[in-house]
Design a protein around this motif. Structure first.
Motif, PDB file in Angstrom:
ATOM      1  N   ALA A  48       0.832  -1.212   0.000  1.00 40.34           N
ATOM      2  CA  ALA A  48       0.000   0.000   0.000  1.00 40.34           C
ATOM      3  C   ALA A  48       0.862   1.256   0.000  1.00 40.34           C
ATOM      4  O   ALA A  48       0.577   2.230  -0.726  1.00 40.34           O
ATOM      5  CB  ALA A  48      -0.924  -0.006   1.219  1.00 40.34           C
ATOM      6  N   ALA A  49       1.931   1.237   0.781  1.00 43.61           N
ATOM      7  CA  ALA A  49       2.841   2.387   0.811  1.00 43.61           C
ATOM      8  C   ALA A  49       3.478   2.610  -0.555  1.00 43.61           C
ATOM      9  O   ALA A  49       3.622   3.769  -1.015  1.00 43.61           O
ATOM     10  CB  ALA A  49       3.906   2.164   1.879  1.00 43.61           C
ATOM     11  N   LYS A  50       3.840   1.533  -1.229  1.00 49.47           N
ATOM     12  CA  LYS A  50       4.446   1.656  -2.561  1.00 49.47           C
ATOM     13  C   LYS A  50       3.427   2.191  -3.576  1.00 49.47           C
ATOM     14  O   LYS A  50       3.752   3.005  -4.452  1.00 49.47           O
ATOM     15  CB  LYS A  50       4.986   0.304  -3.018  1.00 49.47           C
ATOM     16  CG  LYS A  50       6.195  -0.173  -2.221  1.00 49.47           C
ATOM     17  CD  LYS A  50       6.682  -1.510  -2.749  1.00 49.47           C
ATOM     18  CE  LYS A  50       7.899  -1.995  -1.976  1.00 49.47           C
ATOM     19  NZ  LYS A  50       8.406  -3.306  -2.467  1.00 49.47           N
ATOM     20  N   ALA A  51       2.192   1.667  -3.475  1.00 54.73           N
ATOM     21  CA  ALA A  51       1.152   2.131  -4.406  1.00 54.73           C
ATOM     22  C   ALA A  51       0.869   3.612  -4.213  1.00 54.73           C
ATOM     23  O   ALA A  51       0.694   4.373  -5.193  1.00 54.73           O
ATOM     24  CB  ALA A  51      -0.116   1.300  -4.211  1.00 54.73           C
ATOM     25  N   ILE A  52       0.818   4.083  -2.964  1.00 59.49           N
ATOM     26  CA  ILE A  52       0.569   5.511  -2.687  1.00 59.49           C
ATOM     27  C   ILE A  52       1.737   6.350  -3.204  1.00 59.49           C
ATOM     28  O   ILE A  52       1.541   7.445  -3.784  1.00 59.49           O
ATOM     29  CB  ILE A  52       0.358   5.714  -1.170  1.00 59.49           C
ATOM     30  CG1 ILE A  52      -0.934   5.025  -0.730  1.00 59.49           C
ATOM     31  CG2 ILE A  52       0.317   7.200  -0.828  1.00 59.49           C
ATOM     32  CD1 ILE A  52      -1.143   4.993   0.775  1.00 59.49           C
TER      33      ILE A  52
END
Length: 449
Positions: A48-52
């Motif tokens: 999720a952090a990478k996608a954001i």
């Protein structure tokens, strides 16, 4: 390794596997969070952090590109804003209906969009905006960042290896004394009556130690019984020699005084005395061979010359009938052997064949060199022997039912003597029925290097 080892190994492995499965199942019931679920949640937050970060850097295109890379690895990812609007690919309608709150975890059976575990979480981005992130993972164990395989996966492998190694060690500890006992039993059965279980087994305070001590007790009892039996035969034979000699002297005096009176009866008595004297001599020979009181006197010996002299004697004895005796083989073959003992062994086998072969037939002696020594085959054309009786032909005083009914004159000692002599020379003797009829005796003796 014998079958006992694999049986013990299988039982121990199965019991360990059942204990592990039961422990694993109980731990799942008692734990609030399963280790795999915990690892998947950690992986979900990292993705999720990478996608954001991809969205903040490149917007919609960055999220789609990131989702495509993860799809190639077997994962389906969806990034949503705080109003659950897609920032990349759209969320399937089935998942929209199922995800009513964050976080949400669906097992493969609960996921209507596909048989995959699903994790939906809320994440606060670096821009202080709220995002929703949904991840559908492929089946299997999760991987931590920078590791080739998961920690839980490694633990399973190490646990499995530990179970296998410990189970093999337990099976080996149980199987090793059984192997020692098996070897000792085989040696004892082969005639080594001095075989005993070693002190490291008889000193054990368990069932294996009890079994080893019982084996030694049995061996001592059997050894004592056979020794007493041998001494009895030897003593009785010695004691019979004296009255037998006196009977022969008395018969000679009767022949001198009676002339032709009762000549037929005297001839029969003389024949029975000679037969009894031969039997006593064979018994004494057998007891000496079994006791080892007279070791072999080995010297260079020509087997062909030995067989030739013996065959000449047998031909002379049977010159009045139509039995033939043939030889096939080389003209010379040297061995290191006790010529007198070897002559006795060959004589017993050859006379036995001539005794049972019918008139107008032949006995063939074949000498050849084989891989493990020289082979002497004595084949007759007699009635043969029942298959179930073949293993017992070399037992002392054993005679087949046909031989007893025919009353051929033998008492079942000659072949036993031959077997003991051949064994002392390091060879073996076997008997088998011929396809064309008759019995074949095969003697194999080692040839010196």
């Amino acid at each position: 390794m014998g079958r006992l080892f694999w049986k013990i190994l299988g039982v121990v492995l199965l019991s360990n596997a059942l204990v592990f499965a039961a422990t694993f199942g109980v731990s799942r019931l008692l734990q609030d969070e399963h280790p795999i679920v915990k690892l998947r949640l950690e992986q979900t937050y990292r993705l999720a952090a990478k996608a954001i970060a991809a969205y903040n850097a490149e917007g919609h295109r960055g999220v789609v590109r990131f989702e495509r890379r993860q799809r190639s690895r077997g994962h389906k990812l969806f990034l949503l804003d705080d109003q659950q609007r897609p920032l990349g690919k759209r969320l399937p309608p089935e998942l929209v209906e199922q995800i009513t709150d964050f976080p949400t975890i669906l097992s493969p059976r609960e996921n209507r969009a596909g048989f995959r575990p699903l994790y939906a979480v809320s994440v606060l981005g670096q821009d202080n905006r709220q995002y929703h992130f949904v991840a559908e993972f492929r089946l299997g164990l999760p991987h931590k960042k920078g590791e080739h395989r998961a920690v839980f996966d490694r633990r399973l492998i190490f646990l499995f290896l530990g179970i296998v190694i410990s189970s093999a060690a337990i099976a080996w500890l149980f199987n090793r004394p059984m192997g020692t006992l098996k070897q000792a039993t085989r040696r004892f059965a082969d005639g080594d009556l001095d075989t005993r279980m070693p002190a490291n087994m008889t000193g054990r305070r368990d069932a294996v130690g009890d079994l080893a001590r019982e084996f030694n007790h049995m061996a001592e009892q059997v050894d004592a019984l056979l020794s007493a039996h041998t001494r009895l035969l030897r003593d009785v034979s010695h004691e019979l020699r004296s009255p037998l000699a006196r009977m022969q002297v008395a018969l000679s005096l009767i022949e001198q005084r009676a002339g032709d009176t009762y000549a037929r009866e005297r001839t029969r008595i003389q024949a029975e005395i000679e037969r009894l004297d031969t039997l006593i001599g064979q018994i004494l020979t057998l007891t000496r061979l079994e006791s080892g009181s007279q070791p072999l006197q080995r010297a260079p010996c020509d087997v062909v010359a030995l067989l030739d002299q013996l065959m000449q004697d047998v031909r002379f004895e049977h010159s009045g009938d139509q039995r033939q005796l043939h030889y096939h083989g080389p003209e010379q073959l040297m061995l290191q052997a006790d010529a007198a003992r070897l002559h006795s062994a060959f004589e017993n086998v050859l006379r036995n064949a001539m005794r049972y072969t019918p008139d107008a037939s032949a006995v063939t002696v074949t000498l050849s060199v084989v891989d493990d020594g020289c082979e002497v085959v004595v084949a007759d054309e007699g009635p043969g022997v029942p298959e179930e009786a073949l293993p017992r032909l070399f037992d002392a005083f054993y005679r087949t039912q046909d031989a007893r009914e025919a009353d051929t004159g033998g008492v079942g000692v000659g072949l036993a003597i031959a077997q003991r002599i051949i064994a002392l020379h390091g060879g073996r003797i076997t008997a088998s029925n011929r396809l064309s009829g008759g019995l074949a005796m095969r003697i194999v003796l080692p040839i010196p290097d």
